[in-house]
Design an enzyme around this catalytic site. Structure first.
Site, PDB file in Angstrom:
ATOM      1  N   CYS A  68     -10.989 -45.430  21.047  1.00  0.00           N
ATOM      2  CA  CYS A  68     -10.605 -44.242  21.510  1.00  0.00           C
ATOM      3  C   CYS A  68     -10.820 -44.371  22.994  1.00  0.00           C
ATOM      4  O   CYS A  68     -10.158 -45.337  23.703  1.00  0.00           O
ATOM      5  CB  CYS A  68     -11.271 -43.332  20.812  1.00  0.00           C
ATOM      6  SG  CYS A  68     -10.185 -41.551  21.146  1.00  0.00           S
ATOM      7  N   GLU A 100     -15.861 -45.677  12.815  1.00  0.00           N
ATOM      8  CA  GLU A 100     -17.204 -45.328  12.732  1.00  0.00           C
ATOM      9  C   GLU A 100     -17.291 -44.054  11.820  1.00  0.00           C
ATOM     10  O   GLU A 100     -18.674 -43.675  11.584  1.00  0.00           O
ATOM     11  CB  GLU A 100     -17.867 -45.241  14.060  1.00  0.00           C
ATOM     12  CG  GLU A 100     -17.697 -44.209  15.110  1.00  0.00           C
ATOM     13  CD  GLU A 100     -16.427 -44.275  15.667  1.00  0.00           C
ATOM     14  OE1 GLU A 100     -15.590 -44.981  15.450  1.00  0.00           O
ATOM     15  OE2 GLU A 100     -16.143 -43.557  16.689  1.00  0.00           O
ATOM     16  N   HIS A 136     -11.073 -43.527  15.269  1.00  0.00           N
ATOM     17  CA  HIS A 136     -12.541 -43.546  14.990  1.00  0.00           C
ATOM     18  C   HIS A 136     -13.043 -44.313  13.697  1.00  0.00           C
ATOM     19  O   HIS A 136     -13.396 -43.374  12.922  1.00  0.00           O
ATOM     20  CB  HIS A 136     -13.388 -42.409  15.539  1.00  0.00           C
ATOM     21  CG  HIS A 136     -13.174 -41.967  16.876  1.00  0.00           C
ATOM     22  ND1 HIS A 136     -13.971 -41.856  17.501  1.00  0.00           N
ATOM     23  CD2 HIS A 136     -12.207 -41.265  17.208  1.00  0.00           C
ATOM     24  CE1 HIS A 136     -13.743 -41.369  18.716  1.00  0.00           C
ATOM     25  NE2 HIS A 136     -12.408 -40.806  18.754  1.00  0.00           N
TER      26      HIS A 136
HETATM   27  N1  GLN Z   1      -9.642 -38.212  25.294  1.00  0.00           N
HETATM   28  C1  GLN Z   1     -10.884 -38.935  25.591  1.00  0.00           C
HETATM   29  C2  GLN Z   1     -10.671 -39.688  26.802  1.00  0.00           C
HETATM   30  O1  GLN Z   1      -9.943 -39.736  27.663  1.00  0.00           O
HETATM   31  C3  GLN Z   1     -11.050 -39.959  24.562  1.00  0.00           C
HETATM   32  C4  GLN Z   1     -11.425 -39.309  22.976  1.00  0.00           C
HETATM   33  C5  GLN Z   1     -11.783 -39.851  22.211  1.00  0.00           C
HETATM   34  O2  GLN Z   1     -12.753 -41.080  22.480  1.00  0.00           O
HETATM   35  N2  GLN Z   1     -12.194 -39.208  20.937  1.00  0.00           N
HETATM   36  O3  GLN Z   1     -11.561 -40.254  26.935  1.00  0.00           O
END
Ligand code: GLN
Length: 196
Positions: free
Chosen positions: A83, A177, A175
């Site tokens: 992410c 994890e 994610h």
């Molecule tokens: N939207 C977040 C960002 O720009 C990422 C979101 C996440 O890691 N769950 O960093």
């Protein structure tokens, strides 16, 4: 004799660090939190966790980890970004903030908050190459808009690219994890072991 278990760091400036440490241990690695440049010595790979990429970027500068980590990744340190971590590993980012900093390394264009514009968080079964169906948790997630020729796309959600691999670099929009399914961490441990 080298340690039989690889040592994998989790960048621990912000985000879901504990969950990655636990998943790595379950996947057969020794896991340590990385906060300082010195923590980079002796790790065989690193995870850049989910969280907020702009905040993690600022903290990378403040804690003076940005440049040494960038160099380590350039030099072949295996890295997995989930992410926000995918955003930080991307060579090009759409919808970042103007002053946002990145580590880079992955030859992809990532759109930040791409799914988040439609729905803040959702779960979906994603079919991953070499792994199979995987229940994926997306939270204000990015997607990969374009991937270079050396990048292998290993997962899509609604035709959007959400998992990629390029050599010793791995990234997912979601994610793993958070789910108790450690197959992606196991894949990363295997990638790290291959590079030792
Ligand atoms: N939207 C977040 C960002 O720009 C990422 C979101 C996440 O890691 N769950 O960093």
């Amino acid at each position: 004799m080298p340690n039989a278990r690889p040592t994998i760091g989790v960048l621990a400036l912000q985000g879901d660090v504990r969950e990655h440490l636990a998943a790595l241990r379950a996947a057969g690695a020794d896991a340590i939190a990385v906060r300082r440049p010195d923590d980079l010595h002796g790790i065989d790979g690193i995870i850049i966790p989910g969280g907020e990429s702009t905040t993690i970027g600022k903290l990378l500068v403040i804690f003076e980890v940005l440049e040494p980590l960038r160099k380590a990744i350039e030099g072949g340190l295996p890295a997995y970004g989930s992410c926000a971590g995918m955003i930080l590993l991307a060579d090009r980012v759409e919808d970042g903030t103007p002053d946002q900093v990145y580590l880079g390394g992955l030859d992809v264009t990532v759109r930040r908050n791409a799914f988040g514009r439609q729905v803040d968080s959702f779960e979906r079964a994603v079919d991953l190459t070499g792994i199979g169906p995987f229940q994926a948790v997306f939270i204000r997630a990015p997607w990969v808009e374009r991937a270079g020729s050396s990048v292998e796309v290993i997962g899509r959600c609604d035709s959007r690219i959400v998992a990629v691999r390029q050599g010793s670099l791995l990234a997912t929009s979601f994610h793993p994890e958070l789910t108790g399914d450690h197959r992606i961490h196991q894949l990363f441990v295997t990638m790290v072991e291959a590079g030792r």
